[in-house]
Write an enzyme that holds these catalytic residues in place. Structure first.
Site, PDB file in Angstrom:
ATOM      1  N   ASP A  12     -37.164  31.677  76.438  1.00  0.00           N
ATOM      2  CA  ASP A  12     -38.080  31.917  75.295  1.00  0.00           C
ATOM      3  C   ASP A  12     -39.101  32.951  75.716  1.00  0.00           C
ATOM      4  O   ASP A  12     -40.144  32.867  76.525  1.00  0.00           O
ATOM      5  CB  ASP A  12     -38.761  30.469  74.976  1.00  0.00           C
ATOM      6  CG  ASP A  12     -39.928  30.813  73.861  1.00  0.00           C
ATOM      7  OD1 ASP A  12     -39.660  31.512  72.887  1.00  0.00           O
ATOM      8  OD2 ASP A  12     -40.956  30.094  73.552  1.00  0.00           O
ATOM      9  N   GLU A  72     -32.974  33.223  71.783  1.00  0.00           N
ATOM     10  CA  GLU A  72     -33.350  32.995  70.246  1.00  0.00           C
ATOM     11  C   GLU A  72     -33.419  34.291  69.823  1.00  0.00           C
ATOM     12  O   GLU A  72     -33.980  35.326  70.364  1.00  0.00           O
ATOM     13  CB  GLU A  72     -34.716  32.304  70.204  1.00  0.00           C
ATOM     14  CG  GLU A  72     -35.157  32.113  68.755  1.00  0.00           C
ATOM     15  CD  GLU A  72     -36.435  31.195  68.572  1.00  0.00           C
ATOM     16  OE1 GLU A  72     -36.621  30.826  67.436  1.00  0.00           O
ATOM     17  OE2 GLU A  72     -37.262  30.906  69.597  1.00  0.00           O
ATOM     18  N   ASP A 145     -43.409  26.441  75.723  1.00  0.00           N
ATOM     19  CA  ASP A 145     -42.695  27.489  75.943  1.00  0.00           C
ATOM     20  C   ASP A 145     -41.578  26.959  76.647  1.00  0.00           C
ATOM     21  O   ASP A 145     -40.540  27.632  76.668  1.00  0.00           O
ATOM     22  CB  ASP A 145     -43.250  28.649  76.696  1.00  0.00           C
ATOM     23  CG  ASP A 145     -44.620  29.133  75.967  1.00  0.00           C
ATOM     24  OD1 ASP A 145     -44.213  30.300  75.259  1.00  0.00           O
ATOM     25  OD2 ASP A 145     -45.517  28.799  76.203  1.00  0.00           O
TER      26      ASP A 145
END
Length: 159
Positions: A12, A72, A145
């Site tokens: 992330d 992502e 996170d």
């Protein structure tokens, strides 16, 4: 019998805090190898933070024998400047994947939420709760996170 071995690094990315998770799947057994976050001071110049990011994740890839990277897909959000800077980090991860012959997986935010919670519109807190149930020893981890990165990692494992 399935003897496939995968080691997935889910990330992330962020310029201040980047969460990561590394999960190994060997046959039918799955292990959490590592998770945490890389924190970089906002006072450091951008080129230095990009270098720190690169070195950190190359060490993770080499040290854990990573076979896949999961990310992502980005969304623009409110700040175009942040979106642009995240593109630098994503480019670094593409470079690392290419240099180390890794498979790179990308997932939309809704796809990750759907995979983890069963609902594509789930909140970050709902995702974090599921991750904490799957990995109960993570309760000492304070950073969202990390749970976000583990959700991306699991999506990479399950898809």
């Amino acid at each position: 019998m399935n003897n496939e071995k995968k080691i997935i690094l889910g990330i992330d990315p962020g310029f201040h805090v980047t969460g990561y998770g590394i999960i190994k799947k060997e046959g039918r057994t799955t292990y959490l190898l590592d998770c945490g976050y890389l924190q970089m001071a906002s006072t450091k110049p951008l080129p230095e933070r990009v270098h720190i990011f690169y070195d950190f994740f190359v060490q993770k890839v080499v040290g854990c024998l990573v076979t896949d990277i999961a990310l992502e897909t980005p969304f623009l959000g409110k700040n175009a400047q942040n979106f642009l800077k995240l593109g630098y980090l994503r480019g670094i991860l593409y470079l690392i994947a290419h240099q180390h012959h890794l498979t790179l997986h990308e997932f939309a935010p809704r796809e990750i939420k759907q995979s983890i919670t069963g609902f594509g519109g789930a909140s970050k807190d709902q995702v974090a709760r599921v991750i904490m149930q799957l990995f109960p020893k993570l309760h000492e981890q304070k950073k969202q996170d990390v749970t976000d990165a583990l959700a991306v990692t699991l999506c990479g494992l399950w898809k």
